[in-house]
Write an enzyme that holds these catalytic residues in place. Structure first.
Site, PDB file in Angstrom:
ATOM      1  N   ASP A  87       0.852  -1.192   0.000  1.00 10.32           N
ATOM      2  CA  ASP A  87       0.000   0.000   0.000  1.00 10.32           C
ATOM      3  C   ASP A  87       0.888   1.242   0.000  1.00 10.32           C
ATOM      4  OD1 ASP A  87      -1.784   2.103   0.599  1.00 10.32           O
ATOM      5  OD2 ASP A  87      -3.118   0.727   1.652  1.00 10.32           O
ATOM      6  N   TYR A 130      -0.886  -8.491  -9.006  1.00  8.84           N
ATOM      7  CA  TYR A 130      -0.915  -7.077  -9.383  1.00  8.84           C
ATOM      8  C   TYR A 130       0.085  -6.786 -10.489  1.00  8.84           C
ATOM      9  CZ  TYR A 130      -3.847  -5.688  -5.414  1.00  8.84           C
ATOM     10  OH  TYR A 130      -4.884  -5.533  -4.536  1.00  8.84           O
TER      11      TYR A 130
END
Length: 213
Positions: A118, A194
């Site tokens: 993050d 991702y």
């Protein structure tokens, strides 16, 4: 990214303590006993759905791997794969990456992976970034001398911040790639979920490898 709750996760985790620990109180220095044989210990902090760590364990049987995530839904998805694969060099840990020294002893870990963490872009959230100095101090504590930290992201701002943070901490940057998938120096790379998604869209992937002095 927060994953949706998996109603089956709790039952699966409780049924397979041979593969997973949940916020263990006495795991420091004991991890090798959970593997088929003692080997250098590689830890991924924030494993998500586990594509990277599972494929790494398959590709590199000479190392022991730990998938770590704070989300029960995420770690349960990895556990589901491990129940099928039964890889002798893969263990799971459901715990917060902000408390690594509670789960690993000094000099116990050889390698740490931070993949698509993050970015916490707001300045007031700097201390939550996994390359902030307080996290680096924890990594240094649990890692062996010259242990390596690998970091991959699609977020240029976080990557630039991390380069500065690691350098200011006194780490040596052994490898820096501004477009990993088009870097001729790269001969081995396992993608995360991702990474595959962003690379397919043409987004450059940034990577660094660094060691503590």
């Amino acid at each position: 990214m927060r994953l949706r709750n998996k109603p089956w996760a709790k039952e699966l985790i409780e049924a397979h303590s041979e593969y997973i620990l949940v916020q263990p109180k006495d795991s420091q220095g004991q991890w090798q006993a959970r593997f088929a044989k003692p080997q250098p210990l590689y830890v991924e902090v924030g494993s998500g759905k586990g594509q990277f760590i599972v494929e790494m364990a398959k590709a590199l049987p000479q190392y022991n791997f730990i998938a770590m995530d704070v989300q029960k839904a995420a770690i349960a998805m990895i556990l589901k794969k491990q129940v099928e694969e039964k890889l002798p060099n893969l263990q799971l840990l459901l715990a917060n990456g902000a408390s690594l020294t509670e789960y690993f002893a000094e000099d116990e870990v050889a390698h740490i992976y931070l993949n698509f963490s993050d970015p916490w872009p707001k300045t007031r959230h700097e201390k939550r970034r996994l390359t902030y100095r307080n996290f680096l101090k924890q990594y240094q504590t649990i890692m062996k001398p010259k242990g390596m930290l690998e970091f991959k992201t699609d977020n240029l701002g976080l990557f630039q911040y991390s380069l500065v943070s690691l350098s200011q901490y006194g780490m040596t940057l052994d490898f820096v790639a501004l477009d990993l998938h088009h870097d001729d120096r790269v001969t081995f790379n396992i993608e995360t979920e991702y990474e595959a998604k962003f690379a397919k869209k043409g987004q450059p992937i940034y990577q660094l490898k660094a060691t503590f002095n």
